[in-house]
Write a protein that holds these residues in place. Structure first.
Motif, PDB file in Angstrom:
ATOM      1  N   ARG A   2       0.913  -1.239  -0.051  1.00 38.53           N
ATOM      2  CA  ARG A   2       0.184   0.086   0.021  1.00 38.53           C
ATOM      3  C   ARG A   2       0.919   1.257   0.004  1.00 38.53           C
ATOM      4  O   ARG A   2       0.578   2.043  -0.737  1.00 38.53           O
ATOM      5  CB  ARG A   2      -0.694   0.059   1.268  1.00 38.53           C
ATOM      6  CG  ARG A   2      -1.962   1.141   1.230  1.00 38.53           C
ATOM      7  CD  ARG A   2      -3.035   0.971   2.598  1.00 38.53           C
ATOM      8  NE  ARG A   2      -3.480   2.140   2.629  1.00 38.53           N
ATOM      9  CZ  ARG A   2      -4.163   2.725   3.560  1.00 38.53           C
ATOM     10  NH1 ARG A   2      -4.068   1.948   4.805  1.00 38.53           N
ATOM     11  NH2 ARG A   2      -5.046   3.548   3.718  1.00 38.53           N
ATOM     12  N   ARG A   3       1.863   1.203   0.957  1.00 40.02           N
ATOM     13  CA  ARG A   3       2.932   2.373   1.085  1.00 40.02           C
ATOM     14  C   ARG A   3       3.515   2.702  -0.424  1.00 40.02           C
ATOM     15  O   ARG A   3       3.502   3.938  -0.942  1.00 40.02           O
ATOM     16  CB  ARG A   3       3.689   2.046   2.085  1.00 40.02           C
ATOM     17  CG  ARG A   3       4.718   3.285   2.049  1.00 40.02           C
ATOM     18  CD  ARG A   3       5.637   3.280   3.336  1.00 40.02           C
ATOM     19  NE  ARG A   3       4.830   3.325   4.675  1.00 40.02           N
ATOM     20  CZ  ARG A   3       5.030   3.434   5.681  1.00 40.02           C
ATOM     21  NH1 ARG A   3       6.584   3.102   6.025  1.00 40.02           N
ATOM     22  NH2 ARG A   3       4.522   3.343   6.606  1.00 40.02           N
ATOM     23  N   ASP A   4       3.944   1.664  -1.079  1.00 41.76           N
ATOM     24  CA  ASP A   4       4.569   1.759  -2.538  1.00 41.76           C
ATOM     25  C   ASP A   4       3.741   2.459  -3.652  1.00 41.76           C
ATOM     26  O   ASP A   4       4.153   3.329  -4.242  1.00 41.76           O
ATOM     27  CB  ASP A   4       5.254   0.437  -2.793  1.00 41.76           C
ATOM     28  CG  ASP A   4       6.326  -0.166  -1.939  1.00 41.76           C
ATOM     29  OD1 ASP A   4       6.723   1.033  -1.228  1.00 41.76           O
ATOM     30  OD2 ASP A   4       6.654  -1.102  -1.979  1.00 41.76           O
ATOM     31  N   PHE A   5       2.300   1.944  -3.446  1.00 41.90           N
ATOM     32  CA  PHE A   5       1.462   2.320  -4.442  1.00 41.90           C
ATOM     33  C   PHE A   5       1.102   3.778  -4.107  1.00 41.90           C
ATOM     34  O   PHE A   5       0.917   4.627  -5.305  1.00 41.90           O
ATOM     35  CB  PHE A   5       0.044   1.590  -4.108  1.00 41.90           C
ATOM     36  CG  PHE A   5      -1.213   2.159  -5.034  1.00 41.90           C
ATOM     37  CD1 PHE A   5      -1.122   1.886  -6.450  1.00 41.90           C
ATOM     38  CD2 PHE A   5      -2.064   2.578  -4.301  1.00 41.90           C
ATOM     39  CE1 PHE A   5      -2.252   2.354  -7.286  1.00 41.90           C
ATOM     40  CE2 PHE A   5      -2.873   3.309  -5.151  1.00 41.90           C
ATOM     41  CZ  PHE A   5      -3.322   2.950  -6.596  1.00 41.90           C
ATOM     42  N   LEU A   6       1.005   4.255  -2.727  1.00 41.92           N
ATOM     43  CA  LEU A   6       0.704   5.467  -2.428  1.00 41.92           C
ATOM     44  C   LEU A   6       1.702   6.736  -2.975  1.00 41.92           C
ATOM     45  O   LEU A   6       1.650   7.647  -3.708  1.00 41.92           O
ATOM     46  CB  LEU A   6       0.247   5.647  -1.112  1.00 41.92           C
ATOM     47  CG  LEU A   6      -1.043   5.432  -0.495  1.00 41.92           C
ATOM     48  CD1 LEU A   6      -1.094   5.463   0.827  1.00 41.92           C
ATOM     49  CD2 LEU A   6      -2.240   5.866  -1.072  1.00 41.92           C
ATOM     50  N   LYS A   7       3.054   6.265  -2.729  1.00 39.15           N
ATOM     51  CA  LYS A   7       4.207   6.923  -3.541  1.00 39.15           C
ATOM     52  C   LYS A   7       4.185   6.845  -4.875  1.00 39.15           C
ATOM     53  O   LYS A   7       4.328   7.878  -5.403  1.00 39.15           O
ATOM     54  CB  LYS A   7       5.465   6.029  -3.034  1.00 39.15           C
ATOM     55  CG  LYS A   7       6.100   6.366  -1.629  1.00 39.15           C
ATOM     56  CD  LYS A   7       7.222   5.710  -1.453  1.00 39.15           C
ATOM     57  CE  LYS A   7       7.845   5.759   0.068  1.00 39.15           C
ATOM     58  NZ  LYS A   7       8.996   4.973   0.213  1.00 39.15           N
ATOM     59  N   PHE A   8       3.814   5.815  -5.632  1.00 39.28           N
ATOM     60  CA  PHE A   8       3.818   5.833  -7.056  1.00 39.28           C
ATOM     61  C   PHE A   8       2.734   6.854  -7.542  1.00 39.28           C
ATOM     62  O   PHE A   8       2.910   7.717  -8.358  1.00 39.28           O
ATOM     63  CB  PHE A   8       3.350   4.482  -7.460  1.00 39.28           C
ATOM     64  CG  PHE A   8       3.008   4.315  -9.016  1.00 39.28           C
ATOM     65  CD1 PHE A   8       4.059   4.552  -9.851  1.00 39.28           C
ATOM     66  CD2 PHE A   8       1.593   4.355  -9.434  1.00 39.28           C
ATOM     67  CE1 PHE A   8       3.730   4.655 -11.324  1.00 39.28           C
ATOM     68  CE2 PHE A   8       1.523   4.415 -10.791  1.00 39.28           C
ATOM     69  CZ  PHE A   8       2.242   4.471 -11.780  1.00 39.28           C
TER      70      PHE A   8
END
Length: 129
Positions: free
Chosen positions: A3-9
């Motif tokens: 989830r954190r990687d998706f929000l950064k992207f």
């Protein structure tokens, strides 16, 4: 994907996308001002039928003047005047136009682009965009 990687992207994508839109608007707003060319009354009196400027064509009418772009609507070649036939002619592909800017024949398929001009007491102002 976490989830954190998706929000950064998603955040980086949003910044890039809206930054790109902002740069496009900045380029639109920073267009140069139109170039204005002035022909004095003495210059206008010398014109019999037509005047070929560097970037425009000025046609003398009974009342007033018509001004057109000197670029052919087909591929942008610089137009010339044929005094024998009283036509505006493209030297590249032989498109032909009347003195009113109307398309007659050739590959252009469009009339000449009109350019704004203002008749003033001192002469004529042609606005090139």
């Amino acid at each position: 994907m976490k989830r954190r990687d998706f929000l950064k992207f998603l955040g980086f994508f949003s910044i890039g996308f809206f930054g790109f839109l902002g740069l496009q608007n900045l380029a639109y707003l920073s267009r140069p001002a139109p170039k204005k060319i002035f022909l004095s009354k003495s210059d206008l009196e010398k014109i019999k039928t037509l005047y070929l400027g560097e970037d425009f064509i000025l046609v003398k009418k009974e009342i007033g003047y018509l001004s057109f772009s000197r670029r052919c609507p087909h591929l942008g070649c610089k137009l010339n005047f044929d005094p024998e036939r009283e036509l505006i002619v493209c030297p590249c592909h032989q498109s032909k136009f009347t003195l009113q800017g109307k398309f007659l024949e050739g590959p252009a398929k469009k009339d000449l682009r009109k350019i704004p001009s203002k008749l003033k007491d001192e002469g004529l102002e042609v606005e090139l965009t």
